[in-house]
Motif scaffolding. Structure first.
Motif, PDB file in Angstrom:
ATOM      1  N   LEU A 180       0.640  -1.381   0.455  1.00  0.00           N
ATOM      2  CA  LEU A 180      -0.164  -0.276  -0.131  1.00  0.00           C
ATOM      3  C   LEU A 180       0.800   1.344   0.270  1.00  0.00           C
ATOM      4  CD1 LEU A 180      -3.313   0.044   0.759  1.00  0.00           C
ATOM      5  CD2 LEU A 180      -2.485   1.922   2.730  1.00  0.00           C
ATOM      6  N   CYS A 181       2.505   1.205   0.534  1.00  0.00           N
ATOM      7  CA  CYS A 181       2.776   2.354   0.953  1.00  0.00           C
ATOM      8  C   CYS A 181       3.189   2.604  -0.522  1.00  0.00           C
ATOM      9  CB  CYS A 181       4.609   1.852   1.272  1.00  0.00           C
ATOM     10  SG  CYS A 181       4.102   1.364   3.342  1.00  0.00           S
ATOM     11  N   TYR A 182       3.168   1.692  -1.364  1.00  0.00           N
ATOM     12  CA  TYR A 182       3.668   2.470  -2.584  1.00  0.00           C
ATOM     13  C   TYR A 182       2.839   2.519  -3.730  1.00  0.00           C
ATOM     14  CZ  TYR A 182       8.286  -0.267  -1.911  1.00  0.00           C
ATOM     15  OH  TYR A 182       9.515  -0.504  -1.250  1.00  0.00           O
ATOM     16  N   ARG A 183       2.302   3.189  -3.303  1.00  0.00           N
ATOM     17  CA  ARG A 183       0.080   3.691  -4.342  1.00  0.00           C
ATOM     18  C   ARG A 183      -0.218   4.863  -3.432  1.00  0.00           C
ATOM     19  NH1 ARG A 183      -2.679   0.004  -7.044  1.00  0.00           N
ATOM     20  NH2 ARG A 183      -4.435   2.246  -7.439  1.00  0.00           N
ATOM     21  N   THR A 184       0.751   5.233  -2.124  1.00  0.00           N
ATOM     22  CA  THR A 184       0.528   6.818  -1.101  1.00  0.00           C
ATOM     23  C   THR A 184       0.982   7.456  -2.328  1.00  0.00           C
ATOM     24  OG1 THR A 184       1.730   6.604  -0.099  1.00  0.00           O
ATOM     25  CG2 THR A 184       0.066   5.894   0.644  1.00  0.00           C
ATOM     26  N   ALA A 185       0.598   9.042  -2.200  1.00  0.00           N
ATOM     27  CA  ALA A 185       1.432  10.039  -2.782  1.00  0.00           C
ATOM     28  C   ALA A 185       2.330  10.458  -2.068  1.00  0.00           C
ATOM     29  CB  ALA A 185       0.460  11.249  -2.298  1.00  0.00           C
ATOM     30  N   ASP A 186       2.966   9.845  -0.896  1.00  0.00           N
ATOM     31  CA  ASP A 186       4.596  10.197  -1.071  1.00  0.00           C
ATOM     32  C   ASP A 186       4.807   8.733  -0.889  1.00  0.00           C
ATOM     33  OD1 ASP A 186       7.135  10.910  -0.594  1.00  0.00           O
ATOM     34  OD2 ASP A 186       6.526  12.928   0.652  1.00  0.00           O
ATOM     35  N   PRO A 187       4.939   7.546  -1.056  1.00  0.00           N
ATOM     36  CA  PRO A 187       5.992   6.602  -0.627  1.00  0.00           C
ATOM     37  C   PRO A 187       6.847   6.765   0.088  1.00  0.00           C
ATOM     38  CG  PRO A 187       5.964   6.306  -2.491  1.00  0.00           C
ATOM     39  CD  PRO A 187       5.384   7.581  -2.518  1.00  0.00           C
ATOM     40  N   SER A 188       7.799   7.663   0.025  1.00  0.00           N
ATOM     41  CA  SER A 188       9.488   7.409   0.929  1.00  0.00           C
ATOM     42  C   SER A 188       8.699   8.385   2.581  1.00  0.00           C
ATOM     43  CB  SER A 188      10.096   8.783   0.698  1.00  0.00           C
ATOM     44  OG  SER A 188       8.867  10.669   0.467  1.00  0.00           O
ATOM     45  N   ARG A 189       7.679   8.653   3.159  1.00  0.00           N
ATOM     46  CA  ARG A 189       7.269   8.653   4.057  1.00  0.00           C
ATOM     47  C   ARG A 189       6.284   8.138   4.634  1.00  0.00           C
ATOM     48  NH1 ARG A 189       4.348  12.890   5.294  1.00  0.00           N
ATOM     49  NH2 ARG A 189       4.277  14.127   3.052  1.00  0.00           N
ATOM     50  N   CYS A 190       5.982   6.592   3.718  1.00  0.00           N
ATOM     51  CA  CYS A 190       5.179   5.491   5.074  1.00  0.00           C
ATOM     52  C   CYS A 190       5.963   4.212   4.942  1.00  0.00           C
ATOM     53  CB  CYS A 190       4.448   4.557   3.805  1.00  0.00           C
ATOM     54  SG  CYS A 190       3.221   6.295   3.579  1.00  0.00           S
ATOM     55  N   GLY A 191       5.997   3.544   5.669  1.00  0.00           N
ATOM     56  CA  GLY A 191       6.829   2.450   6.186  1.00  0.00           C
ATOM     57  C   GLY A 191       5.969   1.596   7.480  1.00  0.00           C
ATOM     58  N   VAL A 192       6.742   1.002   7.963  1.00  0.00           N
ATOM     59  CA  VAL A 192       6.509  -0.039   8.395  1.00  0.00           C
ATOM     60  C   VAL A 192       6.899   0.138  10.556  1.00  0.00           C
ATOM     61  CG1 VAL A 192       5.413  -1.407   7.194  1.00  0.00           C
ATOM     62  CG2 VAL A 192       7.399  -2.282   7.976  1.00  0.00           C
ATOM     63  N   LEU A 193       6.383  -0.477  11.589  1.00  0.00           N
ATOM     64  CA  LEU A 193       6.849  -0.801  12.409  1.00  0.00           C
ATOM     65  C   LEU A 193       6.550  -2.674  12.402  1.00  0.00           C
ATOM     66  CD1 LEU A 193       6.390   0.401  16.195  1.00  0.00           C
ATOM     67  CD2 LEU A 193       6.049  -1.654  15.683  1.00  0.00           C
ATOM     68  N   ILE A 194       7.510  -3.270  12.959  1.00  0.00           N
ATOM     69  CA  ILE A 194       6.747  -4.734  13.081  1.00  0.00           C
ATOM     70  C   ILE A 194       7.062  -5.046  14.187  1.00  0.00           C
ATOM     71  CG2 ILE A 194       7.519  -6.432  12.093  1.00  0.00           C
ATOM     72  CD1 ILE A 194       8.468  -6.014  10.034  1.00  0.00           C
ATOM     73  N   GLU A 195       5.878  -6.037  14.494  1.00  0.00           N
ATOM     74  CA  GLU A 195       5.708  -6.503  15.905  1.00  0.00           C
ATOM     75  C   GLU A 195       5.975  -8.967  15.727  1.00  0.00           C
ATOM     76  OE1 GLU A 195       3.695  -5.159  19.453  1.00  0.00           O
ATOM     77  OE2 GLU A 195       2.818  -7.100  19.391  1.00  0.00           O
ATOM     78  N   SER A 196       6.897  -8.751  16.634  1.00  0.00           N
ATOM     79  CA  SER A 196       7.255 -10.753  16.222  1.00  0.00           C
ATOM     80  C   SER A 196       6.336 -11.211  16.524  1.00  0.00           C
ATOM     81  CB  SER A 196       7.933 -10.649  17.273  1.00  0.00           C
ATOM     82  OG  SER A 196       9.357  -9.763  17.834  1.00  0.00           O
TER      83      SER A 196
ATOM     84  N   TRP B  47      14.681  -4.426   3.492  1.00  0.00           N
ATOM     85  CA  TRP B  47      14.923  -5.023   2.101  1.00  0.00           C
ATOM     86  C   TRP B  47      15.158  -3.307   1.380  1.00  0.00           C
ATOM     87  CZ3 TRP B  47      12.548  -5.158  -2.645  1.00  0.00           C
ATOM     88  CH2 TRP B  47      13.286  -5.140  -3.374  1.00  0.00           C
ATOM     89  N   HIS B  48      13.681  -3.096   1.697  1.00  0.00           N
ATOM     90  CA  HIS B  48      12.452  -2.192   1.277  1.00  0.00           C
ATOM     91  C   HIS B  48      12.613  -0.834   2.141  1.00  0.00           C
ATOM     92  CE1 HIS B  48       9.133  -4.211  -0.961  1.00  0.00           C
ATOM     93  NE2 HIS B  48       9.143  -4.732   0.011  1.00  0.00           N
ATOM     94  N   GLY B  49      13.706  -0.778   2.943  1.00  0.00           N
ATOM     95  CA  GLY B  49      14.602   0.901   3.605  1.00  0.00           C
ATOM     96  C   GLY B  49      13.225   1.005   4.463  1.00  0.00           C
ATOM     97  N   LYS B  50      12.084   0.361   5.516  1.00  0.00           N
ATOM     98  CA  LYS B  50      11.008   1.225   4.860  1.00  0.00           C
ATOM     99  C   LYS B  50      10.677   0.361   6.476  1.00  0.00           C
ATOM    100  CE  LYS B  50       8.978   2.252   1.504  1.00  0.00           C
ATOM    101  NZ  LYS B  50       9.040   3.862   1.866  1.00  0.00           N
ATOM    102  N   LEU B  51      12.115  -0.540   7.024  1.00  0.00           N
ATOM    103  CA  LEU B  51      11.455  -0.813   8.957  1.00  0.00           C
ATOM    104  C   LEU B  51      12.092   0.225   9.339  1.00  0.00           C
ATOM    105  CD1 LEU B  51      10.860  -3.324  10.235  1.00  0.00           C
ATOM    106  CD2 LEU B  51      13.265  -3.789  10.702  1.00  0.00           C
ATOM    107  N   TRP B  52      11.465   0.242  10.446  1.00  0.00           N
ATOM    108  CA  TRP B  52      11.854   1.669  10.945  1.00  0.00           C
ATOM    109  C   TRP B  52      11.731   1.580  12.084  1.00  0.00           C
ATOM    110  CZ3 TRP B  52       8.243   5.931   7.331  1.00  0.00           C
ATOM    111  CH2 TRP B  52       9.641   5.742   5.968  1.00  0.00           C
ATOM    112  N   SER B  53      10.184   0.891  12.959  1.00  0.00           N
ATOM    113  CA  SER B  53      10.954   0.518  14.127  1.00  0.00           C
ATOM    114  C   SER B  53      10.386  -1.000  14.113  1.00  0.00           C
ATOM    115  CB  SER B  53       9.623   1.921  14.854  1.00  0.00           C
ATOM    116  OG  SER B  53      10.033   1.330  16.301  1.00  0.00           O
ATOM    117  N   VAL B  54      10.659  -1.447  15.557  1.00  0.00           N
ATOM    118  CA  VAL B  54      10.248  -3.025  15.792  1.00  0.00           C
ATOM    119  C   VAL B  54       9.304  -2.905  17.226  1.00  0.00           C
ATOM    120  CG1 VAL B  54      12.212  -3.643  14.558  1.00  0.00           C
ATOM    121  CG2 VAL B  54      12.090  -3.615  16.887  1.00  0.00           C
ATOM    122  N   HIS B  55       8.683  -3.998  17.162  1.00  0.00           N
ATOM    123  CA  HIS B  55       8.483  -4.417  18.848  1.00  0.00           C
ATOM    124  C   HIS B  55       8.598  -5.339  18.422  1.00  0.00           C
ATOM    125  CE1 HIS B  55       4.302  -1.093  19.479  1.00  0.00           C
ATOM    126  NE2 HIS B  55       5.947  -0.467  19.655  1.00  0.00           N
ATOM    127  N   LEU B  56       9.751  -5.876  19.897  1.00  0.00           N
ATOM    128  CA  LEU B  56       9.408  -6.917  19.848  1.00  0.00           C
ATOM    129  C   LEU B  56       9.095  -7.909  20.808  1.00  0.00           C
ATOM    130  CD1 LEU B  56      13.958  -6.605  19.402  1.00  0.00           C
ATOM    131  CD2 LEU B  56      12.239  -7.203  17.958  1.00  0.00           C
TER     132      LEU B  56
END
Ligand code: XUL
Ligand code: MN
Length: 340
Positions: free
Chosen positions: A193-209, A228-237
């Motif tokens: 979905l990020c790549y379909r937004t108006a500004d993909p460079s400002r859309c990423g993810v936080l991944i929780e284990s 790999w996408h350069g989009k892991l901007w936070s994690v919830h371990l």
């Protein structure tokens, strides 16, 4: 190599032990009391829902003053705010989903509340907004049009990007709970979905284990894909014992090898975001021990960093080249058992 991990958690990670079957068993600490624990536990920053900072129904002027007071408390404790997440799952107007609600006025409420969360983020000096799309899904699939729902999520994301040209949006995806089935159930769905937004460079993810595990996926693979996408901007371990409710167990407490793989991936990729520990103490925990799960999770992370750094890359590469994964497995387990 990241030698300077920054650790964060949210006020909800020091909790009363209430669950769907029983009331609070420990007294609720005030936010000020919780803030005093962060540095003592070795944490650097705080993750916040909008209404952890100020009540959601305060006027703009009350909000401005309340946020300034909160910011002063953070500054006094030497803490930074990592992100703000609009809490779009408690108000009755978000019962049927927030951005995907069938009611137009409920959808408007969700957007207004999200914009207000951005205002709070600006006042606290962070540009990261986390969207845990808790109720964007259904209990019965016929309740909403799923194609329209995805478009509504995209429209909401675009509206928020347009509201403030400096913020970043981090989707924190989870396949179920509280909904039976969520729209965009995994980080990969949100990344598309990020790549379909108006500004993909400002859309990423936080991944929780735990969320990856609930989706039947391996957290380290999910994180590697986002890296790999350069989009892991936070994690919830945290950790999770099989497919049941979201347990938020201490990091590494269920499957140390899975936790090791997570740390190894973050290390090798030079992950530079915060290490958030979205962990919950057991209901049996006494009030005087109610921050141990946070200290333990941080300690386990750092010990696994040591293991990852001790690991002999040449041994790994030799095993890979010889396709001797039996030896590789034993080597990794020996490392984890302190035999290497
Ligand atoms: C829900 C969850 C939330 C988010 C923040 O499962 O993980 O705590 O992390 O809204
Ligand atoms: Mn989380």
């Amino acid at each position: 190599m990241n030698t300077n991990y920054r650790f964060t958690f949210g006020p909800w990670n020091i909790s009363t032990g209430a669950d769907p079957f029983g009331p609070p068993i420990r007294p609720e600490l005030s936010v000020a009391q919780k803030l005093r624990e962060y540095k003592k536990l070795g944490f650097d920053g705080i993750q916040l829902h909008d209404d952890d900072v100020v009540p959601a129904d305060w006027s703009p002027e009350q909000t401005r003053r309340g946020v300034a007071e909160f910011k002063k408390m953070l500054d006094d404790e030497g803490l930074f705010a990592e992100f703000i997440a609009p809490r779009l799952w408690e108000d009755p107007r978000t019962a049927d989903g927030a951005y995907t609600a069938n009611s137009e006025s409920d959808r408007r409420y969700a957007l207004d509340r999200s914009r207000r969360a951005i205002d709070i983020a600006n006042m606290l000096g962070t540009r990261d907004i986390v969207l845990w799309l808790a109720r964007e899904g259904t209990y019965i699939r016929e309740a909403k049009d799923p194609v329209v729902a995805v478009q509504r999520i995209l429209d909401a994301v675009n509206a928020l990007l347009a509201y403030d040209p400096t913020i970043r949006l981090l989707g924190e995806m989870k396949p179920n709970e509280p909904m039976d089935q969520a729209y965009l159930p995994t980080p990969a769905h949100f990344l598309a979905l990020c790549y379909r937004t108006a500004d993909p460079s400002r859309c990423g993810v936080l991944i929780e284990s735990a969320h990856s595990i609930l989706a039947g996926l391996d957290p380290s693979d999910d994180m590697a894909y986002a890296l790999w996408h350069g989009k892991l901007w936070s994690v919830h371990l945290n950790d999770q014992n099989g497919l049941k409710y979201d347990q938020d167990k201490s990091f590494g407490s269920v499957d140390l090898r899975r936790a090791f793989n997570t740390v190894w991936v973050l290390e090798r990729a030079g992950y530079s975001g915060c290490v958030g520990l979205d962990v919950k103490s057991m209901r049996t925990t006494r009030p005087e021990h109610q921050t141990k799960h946070l200290a333990n999770s941080r300690a386990i992370f750092l010990r696994l960093v040591e293991v990852a750094r001790r690991l002999d890359v040449q041994t790994v590469e030799r095993c890979r080249a010889e396709r001797d994964y039996e030896a590789l497995e034993m080597y990794v387990l020996d490392c984890l058992m302190g035999r290497v």
